[in-house]
Design a protein around this motif. Structure first.
Motif, mmCIF file in Angstrom:
data_model
loop_
_atom_site.group_PDB
_atom_site.id
_atom_site.type_symbol
_atom_site.label_atom_id
_atom_site.label_comp_id
_atom_site.label_asym_id
_atom_site.label_seq_id
_atom_site.Cartn_x
_atom_site.Cartn_y
_atom_site.Cartn_z
ATOM 1 N N SER A 1 93.609 73.384 -25.270
ATOM 2 C CA SER A 1 93.996 72.080 -25.061
ATOM 3 C C SER A 1 94.541 72.171 -23.397
ATOM 4 C CB SER A 1 95.247 73.116 -26.078
ATOM 5 O OG SER A 1 95.818 74.364 -25.211
ATOM 6 N N THR A 2 94.433 72.565 -22.647
ATOM 7 C CA THR A 2 94.434 72.570 -21.574
ATOM 8 C C THR A 2 94.095 71.067 -20.497
ATOM 9 O OG1 THR A 2 93.423 73.980 -20.946
ATOM 10 C CG2 THR A 2 95.270 74.456 -21.086
ATOM 11 N N TYR A 3 93.052 70.954 -21.713
ATOM 12 C CA TYR A 3 91.908 69.227 -21.317
ATOM 13 C C TYR A 3 92.952 68.440 -22.130
ATOM 14 C CZ TYR A 3 89.190 72.774 -19.349
ATOM 15 O OH TYR A 3 88.643 74.696 -18.499
ATOM 16 N N ARG A 4 93.687 67.921 -20.964
ATOM 17 C CA ARG A 4 94.887 67.077 -22.067
ATOM 18 C C ARG A 4 94.128 65.307 -22.046
ATOM 19 N NH1 ARG A 4 99.567 69.140 -24.286
ATOM 20 N NH2 ARG A 4 99.345 71.016 -22.719
#
Length: 146
Positions: free
Chosen positions: A16-19
């Motif tokens: 989820s940190t890779y937006r």
């Protein structure tokens, strides 16, 4: 299937940190409306055909590891039920991840990916025995990476 559903949620959580959905898609492969579709559609709402298109990309078509990891949960989810999206060839996913330095990814990401793939493998009834063995061997190779 409940276990696989939980692992899909884990994939989305871990990555989820890779937006960043990317900025520089290949102009030979994608029209501007297709690029906008990928960039603007919420990740979980990308359809199976969208996921297949992304899954089939070669490692050198990805703008960055981070953009690849943004889309990876959806690509992996689509490989399972109910979509059962097939990759170009058994090693393709693994070749792409290795080319994008899978070995250097955080342990939580690597473990989440391999756990999902190990749980998915027995459910992939469309794989011939030879391909199933190759799929398992590829997972095992990922697990051996430092």
């Amino acid at each position: 299937m409940e276990e696989l559903s939980k692992l899909v949620d884990d994939l989305y959580e871990v990555f989820s940190t890779y937006r960043d959905p990317g900025k520089d898609f290949c102009q030979y492969c994608y029209s501007e409306p297709e690029v906008q579709h990928f960039k603007l559609t919420p990740l979980r709402q990308l359809g199976p055909d969208d996921a297949r298109t992304l899954l089939w990309e070669s490692s050198d078509h990805w703008e960055s590891q981070d953009v690849y990891r943004h889309y990876l949960p959806r690509m992996l989810e689509a490989m399972g039920p109910p979509s059962w999206v097939e990759d170009l060839y058994v090693e393709h996913l693994f070749d792409t991840m290795r080319a994008l330095d899978f070995h250097s990814w955080p342990l939580a990401e690597r473990t989440t990916v391999t756990t999902y793939l190990k749980t998915l493998e027995p459910l992939m009834s469309s794989l011939m025995a030879e391909d199933r063995d190759l799929f398992v061997a590829q997972i095992e190779e990922l697990e051996k990476l430092p």
